[in-house]
Design a protein around this motif. Structure first.
Motif, short mmCIF file in Angstrom:
data_model
loop_
_atom_site.label_atom_id
_atom_site.label_comp_id
_atom_site.label_asym_id
_atom_site.label_seq_id
_atom_site.Cartn_x
_atom_site.Cartn_y
_atom_site.Cartn_z
N ARG A 132 0.85 -1.19 0.00
CA ARG A 132 0.00 0.00 0.00
C ARG A 132 0.89 1.25 0.00
O ARG A 132 1.76 1.39 0.86
CB ARG A 132 -0.91 0.01 1.23
CG ARG A 132 -1.78 -1.23 1.37
CD ARG A 132 -2.77 -1.07 2.52
NE ARG A 132 -3.18 -2.38 3.04
CZ ARG A 132 -4.11 -3.14 2.47
NH1 ARG A 132 -4.71 -2.72 1.38
NH2 ARG A 132 -4.43 -4.32 2.99
N ASP A 133 0.66 2.11 -0.99
CA ASP A 133 1.41 3.37 -1.10
C ASP A 133 2.92 3.12 -0.98
O ASP A 133 3.62 3.86 -0.30
CB ASP A 133 0.93 4.36 -0.02
CG ASP A 133 1.43 5.77 -0.31
OD1 ASP A 133 1.67 6.10 -1.48
OD2 ASP A 133 1.59 6.54 0.65
N ASN A 134 3.38 2.11 -1.68
CA ASN A 134 4.80 1.72 -1.59
C ASN A 134 5.35 1.62 -3.02
O ASN A 134 5.06 0.67 -3.75
CB ASN A 134 4.91 0.37 -0.88
CG ASN A 134 6.36 -0.04 -0.65
OD1 ASN A 134 7.28 0.49 -1.28
ND2 ASN A 134 6.57 -0.98 0.25
N ARG A 135 6.14 2.62 -3.41
CA ARG A 135 6.64 2.66 -4.79
C ARG A 135 7.81 1.73 -5.03
O ARG A 135 8.32 1.66 -6.15
CB ARG A 135 7.02 4.10 -5.15
CG ARG A 135 5.81 5.00 -5.42
CD ARG A 135 6.21 6.40 -5.84
NE ARG A 135 5.08 7.17 -6.33
CZ ARG A 135 4.20 7.82 -5.56
NH1 ARG A 135 4.35 7.78 -4.24
NH2 ARG A 135 3.21 8.49 -6.09
N THR A 136 8.26 1.01 -4.03
CA THR A 136 9.31 0.02 -4.26
C THR A 136 8.74 -1.33 -4.70
O THR A 136 9.48 -2.20 -5.14
CB THR A 136 10.17 -0.18 -3.01
OG1 THR A 136 9.39 -0.83 -1.98
CG2 THR A 136 10.72 1.13 -2.49
N THR A 137 7.42 -1.49 -4.59
CA THR A 137 6.80 -2.75 -4.98
C THR A 137 6.39 -2.70 -6.45
O THR A 137 6.03 -1.64 -6.98
CB THR A 137 5.55 -3.05 -4.13
OG1 THR A 137 4.62 -1.96 -4.24
CG2 THR A 137 5.93 -3.23 -2.67
N GLY A 138 6.43 -3.85 -7.11
CA GLY A 138 6.00 -3.92 -8.49
C GLY A 138 4.51 -3.72 -8.65
O GLY A 138 4.03 -3.29 -9.71
N ILE A 139 3.74 -4.05 -7.60
CA ILE A 139 2.28 -3.90 -7.61
C ILE A 139 1.91 -3.01 -6.43
O ILE A 139 2.12 -3.39 -5.27
CB ILE A 139 1.58 -5.27 -7.50
CG1 ILE A 139 2.05 -6.18 -8.64
CG2 ILE A 139 0.08 -5.12 -7.52
CD1 ILE A 139 1.72 -7.65 -8.43
N ARG A 140 1.39 -1.84 -6.71
CA ARG A 140 1.15 -0.84 -5.67
C ARG A 140 -0.33 -0.53 -5.57
O ARG A 140 -1.04 -0.44 -6.58
CB ARG A 140 1.92 0.44 -6.02
CG ARG A 140 1.65 1.65 -5.13
CD ARG A 140 2.56 2.81 -5.50
NE ARG A 140 2.22 4.03 -4.79
CZ ARG A 140 1.55 5.06 -5.34
NH1 ARG A 140 1.16 5.00 -6.61
NH2 ARG A 140 1.27 6.14 -4.62
N VAL A 141 -0.80 -0.36 -4.35
CA VAL A 141 -2.16 0.11 -4.10
C VAL A 141 -2.06 1.57 -3.66
O VAL A 141 -1.65 1.85 -2.53
CB VAL A 141 -2.87 -0.75 -3.03
CG1 VAL A 141 -4.28 -0.22 -2.78
CG2 VAL A 141 -2.89 -2.21 -3.44
#
Length: 451
Positions: free
Chosen positions: A328-337
């Motif tokens: 959630r609200d994490n731009r380091t993840t490939g899939i972001r919510v």
């Protein structure tokens, strides 16, 4: 009814101010290049369709031909291309009054050509519709404005700004940095307004001369059409101002790559967001969509990162995610919510490169989510912290490895279309073989005298 009564208002406004001289009948090939014919206005008034050989989908990015014809052999039969008048749009950079119209491809029996990128996306959207679902997307487009480069042997450099200095790097969200190439931005806004394309925002990204443009959410086919048009629009605005716009995934060494992030949601027949539960919570379908992305995206990377240069963007701790984690609200993840109110809940795919074909990449991303929803795939646990430290083997790191995964992905093929998958694989493997025949400057510099 006249055809001019069936085109968008922006196109009608353009024709009121400009005498129509020519209509460009266009269709996107695998790279997303506009193929087609320019037709004089008088002929357009009398013509309901035109022809192009199906071999336009067998060409590689270099212009070579892949052996992708079916069992009938390489006969290059004509396709029937019919206009979608809802896509009529001005070409405001043209000297004389010119409209562009996107066409759909059919065989001579009236069946959709399965490897036409727009038809691939239509096929996926139809699968959603058959279940009472309507997919909604919102794309974010990153690209670079660079100096004119006529020698492929020379590195690409940022464009010269109005101060007489090259565009500066590490200036994300700087309004001063955007002002450096204000005339280009002004022309992009002007062209977009004439074409009736609504821009949601323009920002400076982290690279030198790197810009992000966001489009408003909406129908996947309409948005893919707009990206198809937008790439040409941006290139024309740049050329008008003596620079180039490039959508390469990684054009400049040492600078961040350019992505095409895709935000997804799905609504029911009443327009309700299926990711939002009765009390504002997240639904099973929300989690299944994420699960589908996690399970099927490794194979879909071959579509989202379609060139050898695409994989230079996937560098650990260098702006682009290289994982399939979700957060959630994490731009380091490939899939972001992203942060949003419950009724606007959406899922962002951050892995696709801007060098992709928008029709094919949106189709592939929606296909992964669709497979998750229909097969009730649950995602892995939400990732907490910096996902740059997550598993580095989640996605392929070369086009060859990506194609191996794509060729084995029969479930993905069924959604995108088996014949599309067959042709796409042959074309991409032909491109990869072409690349392997080229000796690079790095090899000459480091291997010529040292090995």
């Amino acid at each position: 009814m006249s055809w001019t009564d069936q085109i968008p208002q922006a196109a009608r406004d353009y024709l009121e101010a400009n005498k129509l001289d020519e209509v460009e009948c266009v269709i996107a090939d695998f790279p997303g290049i506009a193929r087609g014919k320019a037709v004089p206005a008088l002929k357009w008034d009398r013509q309901q369709y035109f022809h192009l050989p199906n071999s336009i989908f067998f060409q590689t990015i270099t212009g070579e031909w892949a052996e992708a014809a079916g069992p009938e052999g390489y006969l290059e039969p004509d396709m029937i291309l019919r206009p979608d008048l809802s896509t009529a749009s001005a070409a405001p950079w043209a000297k004389d009054g010119t409209l562009q119209v996107i066409h759909d491809a059919f065989d001579q029996k009236g069946n959709p050509i399965p490897c036409s990128p727009r038809n691939v996306l239509k096929r996926v959207v139809a699968l959603y519709k058959a279940r009472g679902w309507t997919p909604v997307v919102a794309p974010e487009m990153e690209f670079y404005l660079v100096g004119r480069n006529t020698d492929p042997g020379k590195p690409i450099v940022p464009m010269m700004g109005r101060t007489g200095r090259p565009a500066a790097a590490r200036q994300a969200y700087s309004m001063t940095a955007v002002d450096e190439y204000g005339p280009v931005i002004d022309d992009i806004y002007e062209f977009a307004e004439i074409q009736g394309i609504e821009i949601d925002g323009i920002t400076q990204e982290g690279g030198a001369g790197q810009i992000e443009i966001n489009l408003r959410h909406g129908d996947p086919i309409k948005l893919a059409d707009e990206i198809f048009y937008f790439k040409r629009l941006i290139r024309e605005a740049a050329l008008k101002n003596n620079c180039y716009a490039t959508f390469m995934a990684k054009p400049i060494e040492g600078e961040p790559g350019s992505a095409m992030h895709i935000h997804h949601s799905v609504t029911d027949a009443q327009g309700r967001n299926l990711f939002n539960g009765p009390h504002g919570g997240e639904t099973d379908l929300f989690f299944h969509f994420i699960g589908g992305l996690q399970e099927h995206m490794p194979a879909a990377i071959a579509v989202m990162a379609p060139y050898v240069n695409s994989y230079r963007r996937y560098v650990r701790s260098f702006a682009a995610p290289i994982n399939l984690e979700w957060g959630r609200d994490n731009r380091t993840t490939g899939i972001r919510v992203p942060i949003s109110p419950p009724e606007a809940r959406r899922i962002e795919n951050r892995l696709a490169g801007m060098d992709c074909n928008p029709y094919l990449t949106i189709a592939a991303s929606l296909a992964c989510g669709y497979l998750g929803m229909v097969n009730s795939i649950w995602p892995e646990k939400r990732y907490m912290g910096d996902a740059g430290e997550a598993d580095g083997e989640a996605i392929p790191y070369s086009l060859g490895d990506a194609m191996d995964l794509f060729d084995e992905a029969t479930a993905l093929h069924e959604v995108l279309g088996p014949d599309f998958a067959r042709v796409y694989s042959i074309v991409k493997r032909t491109e990869y073989d072409e690349f392997l025949r080229v000796i690079s400057p790095w090899e000459r510099e480091h291997l010529l005298l040292n090995v």
